[in-house]
Design a protein around this motif. Sequence first.
Motif, mmCIF file in Angstrom:
data_model
loop_
_atom_site.group_PDB
_atom_site.id
_atom_site.type_symbol
_atom_site.label_atom_id
_atom_site.label_comp_id
_atom_site.label_asym_id
_atom_site.label_seq_id
_atom_site.Cartn_x
_atom_site.Cartn_y
_atom_site.Cartn_z
ATOM 1 N N GLU B 201 -3.372 -3.469 54.197
ATOM 2 C CA GLU B 201 -2.371 -2.927 53.305
ATOM 3 C C GLU B 201 -1.210 -3.909 53.129
ATOM 4 O OE1 GLU B 201 -2.197 1.381 53.734
ATOM 5 O OE2 GLU B 201 -0.095 1.033 54.233
ATOM 6 N N ALA B 202 -0.766 -4.477 54.260
ATOM 7 C CA ALA B 202 0.353 -5.420 54.207
ATOM 8 C C ALA B 202 -0.023 -6.657 53.379
ATOM 9 C CB ALA B 202 0.766 -5.827 55.622
ATOM 10 N N LEU B 203 -1.241 -7.169 53.578
ATOM 11 C CA LEU B 203 -1.670 -8.357 52.833
ATOM 12 C C LEU B 203 -1.737 -8.058 51.338
ATOM 13 C CD1 LEU B 203 -4.546 -9.808 55.072
ATOM 14 C CD2 LEU B 203 -2.251 -10.735 54.756
ATOM 15 N N THR B 204 -2.253 -6.867 51.007
ATOM 16 C CA THR B 204 -2.436 -6.511 49.601
ATOM 17 C C THR B 204 -1.121 -6.399 48.862
ATOM 18 O OG1 THR B 204 -4.235 -5.127 50.400
ATOM 19 C CG2 THR B 204 -3.635 -4.870 48.088
ATOM 20 N N MET B 205 -0.117 -5.795 49.503
ATOM 21 C CA MET B 205 1.035 -5.349 48.738
ATOM 22 C C MET B 205 2.269 -6.228 48.841
ATOM 23 S SD MET B 205 0.656 -1.365 49.762
ATOM 24 C CE MET B 205 1.888 -0.829 48.630
ATOM 25 N N SER B 206 2.407 -6.961 49.957
ATOM 26 C CA SER B 206 3.738 -7.525 50.220
ATOM 27 C C SER B 206 3.970 -8.881 49.580
ATOM 28 C CB SER B 206 3.921 -7.695 51.728
ATOM 29 O OG SER B 206 3.234 -6.705 52.409
ATOM 30 N N ASP B 207 5.251 -9.167 49.330
ATOM 31 C CA ASP B 207 5.674 -10.516 49.013
ATOM 32 C C ASP B 207 5.807 -11.322 50.305
ATOM 33 O OD1 ASP B 207 5.872 -9.941 46.308
ATOM 34 O OD2 ASP B 207 7.867 -9.079 46.578
ATOM 35 N N ARG B 208 6.403 -10.655 51.317
ATOM 36 C CA ARG B 208 6.514 -11.295 52.627
ATOM 37 C C ARG B 208 6.204 -10.272 53.701
ATOM 38 N NH1 ARG B 208 11.539 -14.084 54.531
ATOM 39 N NH2 ARG B 208 12.615 -12.343 53.519
ATOM 40 N N ILE B 209 5.722 -10.775 54.841
ATOM 41 C CA ILE B 209 5.360 -9.898 55.952
ATOM 42 C C ILE B 209 6.083 -10.368 57.197
ATOM 43 C CG2 ILE B 209 3.468 -9.056 57.409
ATOM 44 C CD1 ILE B 209 1.557 -9.656 55.105
ATOM 45 N N ALA B 210 6.615 -9.403 57.972
ATOM 46 C CA ALA B 210 7.109 -9.727 59.304
ATOM 47 C C ALA B 210 6.126 -9.105 60.284
ATOM 48 C CB ALA B 210 8.507 -9.150 59.522
ATOM 49 N N VAL B 211 5.445 -9.955 61.052
ATOM 50 C CA VAL B 211 4.490 -9.424 62.034
ATOM 51 C C VAL B 211 5.232 -9.218 63.342
ATOM 52 C CG1 VAL B 211 2.275 -9.768 63.172
ATOM 53 C CG2 VAL B 211 2.684 -10.761 60.914
ATOM 54 N N MET B 212 5.146 -7.994 63.874
ATOM 55 C CA MET B 212 5.869 -7.684 65.104
ATOM 56 C C MET B 212 4.901 -7.306 66.208
ATOM 57 S SD MET B 212 9.158 -5.520 63.737
ATOM 58 C CE MET B 212 10.030 -5.575 65.288
ATOM 59 N N SER B 213 5.292 -7.629 67.430
ATOM 60 C CA SER B 213 4.499 -7.244 68.586
ATOM 61 C C SER B 213 5.440 -7.051 69.759
ATOM 62 C CB SER B 213 3.489 -8.340 68.895
ATOM 63 O OG SER B 213 2.961 -8.153 70.184
ATOM 64 N N GLN B 214 5.333 -5.912 70.413
ATOM 65 C CA GLN B 214 6.146 -5.605 71.599
ATOM 66 C C GLN B 214 7.627 -5.903 71.383
ATOM 67 O OE1 GLN B 214 4.082 -7.725 74.689
ATOM 68 N NE2 GLN B 214 2.608 -6.046 74.917
ATOM 69 N N GLY B 215 8.140 -5.480 70.236
ATOM 70 C CA GLY B 215 9.565 -5.593 69.979
ATOM 71 C C GLY B 215 10.009 -6.938 69.444
ATOM 72 N N VAL B 216 9.070 -7.882 69.372
ATOM 73 C CA VAL B 216 9.440 -9.231 68.944
ATOM 74 C C VAL B 216 8.856 -9.526 67.574
ATOM 75 C CG1 VAL B 216 9.265 -11.684 69.521
ATOM 76 C CG2 VAL B 216 9.465 -9.985 71.346
ATOM 77 N N VAL B 217 9.669 -10.127 66.701
ATOM 78 C CA VAL B 217 9.148 -10.571 65.410
ATOM 79 C C VAL B 217 8.397 -11.876 65.660
ATOM 80 C CG1 VAL B 217 9.717 -11.319 63.085
ATOM 81 C CG2 VAL B 217 11.054 -9.509 64.170
ATOM 82 N N GLU B 218 7.074 -11.838 65.499
ATOM 83 C CA GLU B 218 6.249 -12.995 65.831
ATOM 84 C C GLU B 218 6.285 -14.038 64.717
ATOM 85 O OE1 GLU B 218 3.615 -13.525 68.306
ATOM 86 O OE2 GLU B 218 4.348 -11.925 69.594
ATOM 87 N N GLN B 219 6.272 -13.573 63.478
ATOM 88 C CA GLN B 219 6.218 -14.512 62.361
ATOM 89 C C GLN B 219 6.619 -13.786 61.078
ATOM 90 O OE1 GLN B 219 2.444 -16.458 62.022
ATOM 91 N NE2 GLN B 219 3.028 -17.665 60.229
ATOM 92 N N ILE B 220 7.335 -14.515 60.223
ATOM 93 C CA ILE B 220 7.665 -13.970 58.913
ATOM 94 C C ILE B 220 7.164 -14.949 57.866
ATOM 95 C CG2 ILE B 220 9.516 -13.311 57.327
ATOM 96 C CD1 ILE B 220 11.173 -12.510 59.699
ATOM 97 N N GLY B 221 6.450 -14.460 56.878
ATOM 98 C CA GLY B 221 5.971 -15.377 55.853
ATOM 99 C C GLY B 221 5.203 -14.645 54.778
ATOM 100 N N THR B 222 4.736 -15.392 53.796
ATOM 101 C CA THR B 222 3.936 -14.783 52.739
ATOM 102 C C THR B 222 2.584 -14.424 53.325
ATOM 103 O OG1 THR B 222 2.953 -16.884 52.083
ATOM 104 C CG2 THR B 222 5.043 -16.270 51.035
ATOM 105 N N PRO B 223 1.864 -13.486 52.677
ATOM 106 C CA PRO B 223 0.543 -13.117 53.181
ATOM 107 C C PRO B 223 -0.354 -14.323 53.369
ATOM 108 C CG PRO B 223 1.225 -11.571 51.492
ATOM 109 C CD PRO B 223 2.278 -12.643 51.543
ATOM 110 N N VAL B 224 -0.321 -15.280 52.417
ATOM 111 C CA VAL B 224 -1.187 -16.451 52.511
ATOM 112 C C VAL B 224 -0.824 -17.285 53.732
ATOM 113 C CG1 VAL B 224 -1.869 -18.592 51.380
ATOM 114 C CG2 VAL B 224 -1.593 -16.499 50.034
ATOM 115 N N ASP B 225 0.469 -17.520 53.927
ATOM 116 C CA ASP B 225 0.921 -18.294 55.086
ATOM 117 C C ASP B 225 0.479 -17.646 56.382
ATOM 118 O OD1 ASP B 225 2.081 -20.331 53.840
ATOM 119 O OD2 ASP B 225 4.166 -19.648 54.070
ATOM 120 N N ILE B 226 0.697 -16.319 56.439
ATOM 121 C CA ILE B 226 0.420 -15.630 57.694
ATOM 122 C C ILE B 226 -1.067 -15.633 57.983
ATOM 123 C CG2 ILE B 226 0.402 -13.301 58.652
ATOM 124 C CD1 ILE B 226 3.221 -13.105 58.109
ATOM 125 N N TYR B 227 -1.861 -15.560 56.938
ATOM 126 C CA TYR B 227 -3.317 -15.550 57.123
ATOM 127 C C TYR B 227 -3.817 -16.942 57.467
ATOM 128 C CZ TYR B 227 -8.217 -14.373 56.259
ATOM 129 O OH TYR B 227 -9.553 -14.163 56.384
#
Lengths: 360, 385
Positions: B201-227
């Motif tokens: 869902e996040a990949l389909t819809m977003s301009d940018r994604i912030a991936v979070m894990s255990q309270g920490v923002v792991e990475q912020i970027g465009t779907p293509v970058d993150i993938y």
Amino acid sequence: MASVVSAGKKWGDSLSSRPENVGLGVMLGLGVGAVALAAQWVKGPSAMLVAIAMLAMVVGLIYTAFAGGLEARKSLAPYGLLKPGMIWLCLFFLAPLWSMVVMSLSSKAGRFDFFPDFTWNFENYRIALTKFRPQFIRSFSYAGIATLLTVVIGYPLAYFIAFRGGKYRNILLGLVVVPFFTSYLIRTLAWNNILADEGPVVSLINTLHLSGIFESLDIMQNGKLMNTPAAVIGGLTYNFLPFMVLPIYVSLEKIDVRLVDAAMDLYSSASQAFRKVVLPLSLPGLFAGSLLVFIPAAGDFVNAQFLGNPQTTMIGNSIQDQFLRQLNYPVASAMSFVLMIIITIIVLIYTKFMGTEDLA
Amino acid sequence: MNNSTSEVIHLDHVRKQYGSFTAVEDANFSIGRGEFFAMLGPSGCGKTTTLKMIAGFEQPTSGSVFLEGVNVSTVPPYKRNVNTVFQQYALFPHMSVADNIAFGPRSKKLDESEVKKRVGDMLDVVRLAEFADRRPSQLSGGQQQRVALARALVNYPSALLLDEPLAALDLKLREAMQIELKRIQREVEITFVFVTHDQGEALTMSDRIAVMSQGVVEQIGTPVDIYKKPESLFVAGFIGSANLLPSTVSQFDAAGGTVVLNGGGTVTVGRDNVASDVTWATGEEVTIMLRPEHLHVTVERPAGDALQAEVTDVVFQGSAVRLVLQLDNGTEVTAMVGGDADLPFLRPGAAVWLSWLATSPYVLDGWPDLAGATTTNLESIEAAL
């Protein structure tokens, strides 16, 4: 034998095409029979005949249902299930009501005439409405004030239990119901001690020199709390409070707390959110609670008897007096009937203005 | 404050602590005007807490939340110009659709004619004009969802916050609503901040994604970058499906290098196949990520880097065939091949060679907890839900 069964099946099938007529017909027959028996329209041998006819109708319905096909059974079953409740209603509600109407229009030949004759005697109603007008007015105003007080006390209590009770919810609800473990009379009599002239409440008021304020508010009269209108209303409020708390609790408990979050997200302060979301959603409980309190409170006689004085008698006391002391069954019946009609009218008006059927 | 035209929301080193549990650790990022921004992560990663701090239902333990350049950290929700679409919609059951939508404008004491106009406009945007007088309970899930959206958007907020808005819908409806949400967002041009645990869902819809894990923002970027360029093993495993192969660096310099897989075999990696301009010393622990769609399956050994594997399962998925394979050391990997490819040799038990383009392998720091395919490992999937 086979032909009898097949004839029964045929009949059952033809019945099943219009089951509501058959079912309603049998119910009506049974209802009239039950009222006739209980109200003593028929006596002796003819009563026996009516009873046999009722039994025959029940057996007939069951037989056709079973002899007929699955369809017939399905369509007649609901009427079969309704029967016990309906007969109960006829025996213990409609028949007594009928006897009361008859009695209220009868006239006594003398003080000890226990079987007054039916004479279209509307004089009973005139007496009920004129001689006992103060008691009627007092009953409805006491019951009204008590209902308001139970709302004022009960709503915050129910709100607290529902939203802040947490894991203690069930214990708190239990505490609301605990007084019911003691008899109604004992609980009311206990207030006698609490409010007595030498009791803890009066002496506290006197120690704090507050009696002047209470006198001016008409809560105390001549330095007493007992035997005042305030004591009667207080007793009614105390005794009927759980009937207000429980229905309000039930309707509050069903409210999704996220609705409050949503209201606050949409620019409502906490108090606006309460007014626009929580309160409207709890109206069904408030409505049910106020009926559960007002109706029995209006007919109550225990509180006025134990906590009041001769100037605070309610209509329940007068009816009890007419029935049991004066032995004037016709007037007592007329009073009961008037009480019932007024309550019904008040409830209908209330329902009209507070109608909440689309909220359930 | 000068850049308030481009930045709608700014989180300045925000931290949220419940007792000894840290729900959000040092969140520090901005969300731009008109952006469709997703916060993605498994449950308990702090994404909903972050959203609640933006909405005002929670206050940060330390750090500040800026809305349109103004610090709103302690401002209550009803005084913040953001609106939320709640997970179960939280529509008011005692009000009609129109009254639900009018709730915000009426709370703001707008003129009733203005309220009417706005509600009408918004009903058109979400295509529910003919349902204005219905009660929420008379609507389907997708329609309720759109009412919730309209009820929030009618206030023209600085940003719209959506808390797993599609979670309650079933698959088909969810896919249709994803497109509908994008359309509405383009139409109203309002910033959408979207919380989800569904990476697709996040990949389909977003301009940018912030991936979070255990309270920490792991990475912020465009779907293509993150993938394509995940910065951590967690992101690599959580987004899409990946084959994570623990390895050891044999040599790596400015021109690239070679890496030895723990199960045997070498992989040549170019300079572009790493997250950033890092270099590794010989003997360092790294992980090679190969996406299933990057693996080529052949019977004959191809030229260049290749791994031998045995097919254990063939799953026909319509548009593609998913292969489950086992490497010599027992590591399970997956590969995707086109559904129309005629590959009769692909049956369980077949011995095949896996190869890839030189640009495909991607190197990450450290070794994963679980080697191999991320999508066939039940434990890691359950842990992520």
